[in-house]
Design a protein around this motif. Structure first.
Motif, PDB file in Angstrom:
ATOM      1  N   GLU A   4     -14.799  10.593  -2.216  1.00  0.00           N
ATOM      2  CA  GLU A   4     -14.376   9.945  -3.469  1.00  0.00           C
ATOM      3  C   GLU A   4     -14.601   8.435  -3.400  1.00  0.00           C
ATOM      4  O   GLU A   4     -15.057   7.813  -4.353  1.00  0.00           O
ATOM      5  CB  GLU A   4     -12.890  10.252  -3.731  1.00  0.00           C
ATOM      6  N   THR A   5     -14.264   7.861  -2.244  1.00  0.00           N
ATOM      7  CA  THR A   5     -14.438   6.421  -2.065  1.00  0.00           C
ATOM      8  C   THR A   5     -15.911   6.031  -2.187  1.00  0.00           C
ATOM      9  O   THR A   5     -16.250   5.098  -2.916  1.00  0.00           O
ATOM     10  CB  THR A   5     -13.865   5.988  -0.693  1.00  0.00           C
ATOM     11  N   VAL A   6     -16.781   6.770  -1.499  1.00  0.00           N
ATOM     12  CA  VAL A   6     -18.216   6.465  -1.547  1.00  0.00           C
ATOM     13  C   VAL A   6     -18.755   6.629  -2.965  1.00  0.00           C
ATOM     14  O   VAL A   6     -19.520   5.794  -3.458  1.00  0.00           O
ATOM     15  CB  VAL A   6     -19.009   7.356  -0.540  1.00  0.00           C
ATOM     16  N   THR A   7     -18.310   7.693  -3.660  1.00  0.00           N
ATOM     17  CA  THR A   7     -18.775   7.928  -5.037  1.00  0.00           C
ATOM     18  C   THR A   7     -18.421   6.756  -5.936  1.00  0.00           C
ATOM     19  O   THR A   7     -19.268   6.235  -6.659  1.00  0.00           O
ATOM     20  CB  THR A   7     -18.128   9.217  -5.606  1.00  0.00           C
ATOM     21  N   GLU A  46       0.850  -1.195   0.000  1.00  0.00           N
ATOM     22  CA  GLU A  46       0.000   0.000   0.000  1.00  0.00           C
ATOM     23  C   GLU A  46       0.891   1.253   0.000  1.00  0.00           C
ATOM     24  O   GLU A  46       0.693   2.159  -0.794  1.00  0.00           O
ATOM     25  CB  GLU A  46      -0.911  -0.045   1.243  1.00  0.00           C
ATOM     26  N   ASP A  47       1.894   1.270   0.867  1.00  0.00           N
ATOM     27  CA  ASP A  47       2.800   2.426   0.988  1.00  0.00           C
ATOM     28  C   ASP A  47       3.545   2.714  -0.311  1.00  0.00           C
ATOM     29  O   ASP A  47       3.768   3.865  -0.674  1.00  0.00           O
ATOM     30  CB  ASP A  47       3.851   2.187   2.089  1.00  0.00           C
ATOM     31  N   THR A  48       3.960   1.665  -1.005  1.00  0.00           N
ATOM     32  CA  THR A  48       4.770   1.847  -2.214  1.00  0.00           C
ATOM     33  C   THR A  48       3.906   1.989  -3.470  1.00  0.00           C
ATOM     34  O   THR A  48       4.422   2.301  -4.539  1.00  0.00           O
ATOM     35  CB  THR A  48       5.686   0.622  -2.438  1.00  0.00           C
ATOM     36  N   GLY A  49       2.604   1.717  -3.344  1.00  0.00           N
ATOM     37  CA  GLY A  49       1.717   1.823  -4.502  1.00  0.00           C
ATOM     38  C   GLY A  49       1.658   0.536  -5.325  1.00  0.00           C
ATOM     39  O   GLY A  49       0.867   0.432  -6.260  1.00  0.00           O
ATOM     40  N   ILE A  68       0.382  -2.033  -4.507  1.00  0.00           N
ATOM     41  CA  ILE A  68      -0.957  -2.606  -4.297  1.00  0.00           C
ATOM     42  C   ILE A  68      -1.860  -2.384  -5.506  1.00  0.00           C
ATOM     43  O   ILE A  68      -2.733  -3.203  -5.787  1.00  0.00           O
ATOM     44  CB  ILE A  68      -1.620  -2.018  -3.005  1.00  0.00           C
ATOM     45  N   VAL A  69      -1.639  -1.297  -6.260  1.00  0.00           N
ATOM     46  CA  VAL A  69      -2.523  -0.998  -7.399  1.00  0.00           C
ATOM     47  C   VAL A  69      -2.381  -2.038  -8.522  1.00  0.00           C
ATOM     48  O   VAL A  69      -3.364  -2.705  -8.858  1.00  0.00           O
ATOM     49  CB  VAL A  69      -2.372   0.464  -7.891  1.00  0.00           C
ATOM     50  N   PRO A  70      -1.159  -2.240  -9.103  1.00  0.00           N
ATOM     51  CA  PRO A  70      -1.048  -3.306 -10.107  1.00  0.00           C
ATOM     52  C   PRO A  70      -1.308  -4.700  -9.529  1.00  0.00           C
ATOM     53  O   PRO A  70      -1.866  -5.562 -10.217  1.00  0.00           O
ATOM     54  CB  PRO A  70       0.393  -3.182 -10.618  1.00  0.00           C
ATOM     55  N   LEU A  71      -0.950  -4.924  -8.262  1.00  0.00           N
ATOM     56  CA  LEU A  71      -1.189  -6.236  -7.646  1.00  0.00           C
ATOM     57  C   LEU A  71      -2.692  -6.516  -7.552  1.00  0.00           C
ATOM     58  O   LEU A  71      -3.157  -7.590  -7.921  1.00  0.00           O
ATOM     59  CB  LEU A  71      -0.530  -6.296  -6.257  1.00  0.00           C
ATOM     60  N   SER A  72      -3.451  -5.527  -7.077  1.00  0.00           N
ATOM     61  CA  SER A  72      -4.904  -5.699  -6.944  1.00  0.00           C
ATOM     62  C   SER A  72      -5.566  -5.895  -8.295  1.00  0.00           C
ATOM     63  O   SER A  72      -6.531  -6.657  -8.430  1.00  0.00           O
ATOM     64  CB  SER A  72      -5.533  -4.474  -6.267  1.00  0.00           C
ATOM     65  N   GLU A  73      -5.033  -5.193  -9.295  1.00  0.00           N
ATOM     66  CA  GLU A  73      -5.547  -5.318 -10.662  1.00  0.00           C
ATOM     67  C   GLU A  73      -5.390  -6.766 -11.141  1.00  0.00           C
ATOM     68  O   GLU A  73      -6.293  -7.354 -11.727  1.00  0.00           O
ATOM     69  CB  GLU A  73      -4.749  -4.362 -11.563  1.00  0.00           C
ATOM     70  N   LEU A 118     -10.921  -5.098  -1.110  1.00  0.00           N
ATOM     71  CA  LEU A 118     -10.362  -3.916  -1.767  1.00  0.00           C
ATOM     72  C   LEU A 118      -9.342  -3.240  -0.857  1.00  0.00           C
ATOM     73  O   LEU A 118      -9.409  -3.365   0.362  1.00  0.00           O
ATOM     74  CB  LEU A 118     -11.461  -2.907  -2.092  1.00  0.00           C
ATOM     75  N   SER A 119      -8.411  -2.511  -1.478  1.00  0.00           N
ATOM     76  CA  SER A 119      -7.480  -1.705  -0.698  1.00  0.00           C
ATOM     77  C   SER A 119      -7.855  -0.242  -0.915  1.00  0.00           C
ATOM     78  O   SER A 119      -8.429   0.122  -1.945  1.00  0.00           O
ATOM     79  CB  SER A 119      -6.042  -1.963  -1.133  1.00  0.00           C
ATOM     80  N   ALA A 120      -7.539   0.597   0.080  1.00  0.00           N
ATOM     81  CA  ALA A 120      -7.898   2.018   0.021  1.00  0.00           C
ATOM     82  C   ALA A 120      -7.312   2.680  -1.217  1.00  0.00           C
ATOM     83  O   ALA A 120      -7.990   3.413  -1.938  1.00  0.00           O
ATOM     84  CB  ALA A 120      -7.407   2.723   1.281  1.00  0.00           C
ATOM     85  N   ARG A 121      -6.054   2.390  -1.462  1.00  0.00           N
ATOM     86  CA  ARG A 121      -5.369   3.029  -2.583  1.00  0.00           C
ATOM     87  C   ARG A 121      -5.888   2.547  -3.938  1.00  0.00           C
ATOM     88  O   ARG A 121      -5.919   3.286  -4.905  1.00  0.00           O
ATOM     89  CB  ARG A 121      -3.870   2.740  -2.454  1.00  0.00           C
ATOM     90  N   GLN A 122      -6.284   1.300  -3.981  1.00  0.00           N
ATOM     91  CA  GLN A 122      -6.855   0.726  -5.201  1.00  0.00           C
ATOM     92  C   GLN A 122      -8.122   1.496  -5.599  1.00  0.00           C
ATOM     93  O   GLN A 122      -8.310   1.818  -6.774  1.00  0.00           O
ATOM     94  CB  GLN A 122      -7.192  -0.746  -4.935  1.00  0.00           C
TER      95      GLN A 122
END
Ligand code: C2E
Ligand code: MG
Ligand code: MG
Ligand code: MG
Length: 280
Positions: free
Chosen positions: A160-163, A81-84, A86-91, A117-121
């Motif tokens: 943003e998350t709720v939207t 999550e800290d390094t980002g 998580i985004v390609p990993l979650s994808e 889900l992760s927050a950053r995702q």
């Protein structure tokens, strides 16, 4: 003498800090490599309907085998999550899990997929698109996908998350609150987000039949969920007594080692074959 001791203490503390920073940096570069070298895998834990014992869904859980050592999600999800990463990993997890569950459904096994889900995702620019693309590419119907979120994700960037989550729900995707009851705004959360399901945290389930307060709280959460028209899932069922009490309380679904452990896709394949044989 005191000064000497104090100085020593600082030194010891600094050494610990240093080791921690180095460990995090190591994990970060290892995660990057792990992603490129396909060291991640997805396991699936069955979720059953408590009244019929039928498997209604599987929850996708990420696994990291770093060489021959297993690294638990709690250890690498924070750094990811800290390094980002998580985004390609979650994808990747999203696509992999949608594809596998769509294949099981194609063999006429009626099951759904639950995804953490992760927050950053969620905040990534293409989050909503990537979910709808994964559904379109795999052929998994939106209604077969449940996205699990925890309260903490609504603390920062709540709007943003709720939207984004509401946009996905409008497409037919279901939303679940994971680890329900452990945050400090569990009830407020239900007003903020249009959810379909709550997953009772294992810390409540653990006390069923052994701790009066926890048993009463579980019963209250089940009733609350039902009154709100939600599906209620109990997590962390390990003892038969817990299963019996949850059934008696009318809890909708259950998940835990007693029911089934998380398993690789091949394990789900054989579970499917047995299930389809028994219902044929
Ligand atoms: P979670 O979503 O609440 O998942 C349930 C966790 O409880 C899983 O741990 C599962 O293996 C474990 N569990 C299931 N039944 C039992 C039981 O009867 N007893 C006990 N003691 N544990 C049980 P796991 O796989 O280690 O995952 C831990 C957490 O990591 C998950 O909690 C979730 O928050 C996160 N996580 C796992 N996979 C993913 C993922 O693909 N993406 C994201 N963003 N987070 C994930
Ligand atoms: Mg979960
Ligand atoms: Mg949970
Ligand atoms: Mg959890």
């Amino acid at each position: 003498r005191a000064k000497e001791l104090g100085g020593r203490r600082v030194e010891v503390f600094a050494t610990h800090m240093h080791a921690d920073v180095v460990r995090r940096l190591e994990i970060a570069s290892d995660l990057q490599r792990a992603l490129h070298e396909n060291q991640f895998a997805v396991e699936y834990q069955p979720v059953v309907d408590l009244a019929t014992s039928r498997v209604t869904a599987v929850e996708a859980l990420v696994r990291w085998w770093r060489g021959s050592t297993f690294v638990p999600p709690e250890q690498f999800l924070g750094p990811a999550e800290d390094t980002g990463i998580i985004v390609p990993l979650s994808e990747w997890i999203l696509r992999e899990a949608c594809r596998e569950v769509a294949a099981w459904r194609a063999s006429s096994w009626d099951i759904g997929l639950s995804l953490n889900l992760s927050a950053r995702q969620i905040l990534a620019p293409r989050f909503v698109e990537s979910v709808s693309e994964a559904l379109a590419e795999s052929g998994l119907p939106a209604s077969a996908l449940t996205l699990e979120v925890i309260e903490e994700m609504l603390v920062e960037d709540a709007e943003e998350t709720v939207t984004k989550l509401s946009e996905l729900r409008a497409l037919g995707v279901r939303l679940a609150i994971d680890d329900f009851g452990t945050g400090y705004a569990s009830l407020a959360f239900l007003r903020q987000l249009p959810v379909d399901m709550i997953k009772i945290d294992p810390s409540f389930v653990a006390g069923l039949g052994q701790d009066e307060t926890l048993t009463l709280l579980t019963r209250t959460i089940v009733r609350l969920g039902h009154d709100l028209g939600l599906i209620v899932v109990a997590e962390g069922i390990e003892r038969p007594e817990q299963l019996e009490l949850l059934r008696e309380m009318g809890c909708t679904r259950g998940q835990g080692y007693l029911v089934a452990r998380p398993m690789a896709a091949r394990g789900v394949d054989s579970l499917m074959r047995t299930t389809l044989q028994n219902t044929a």
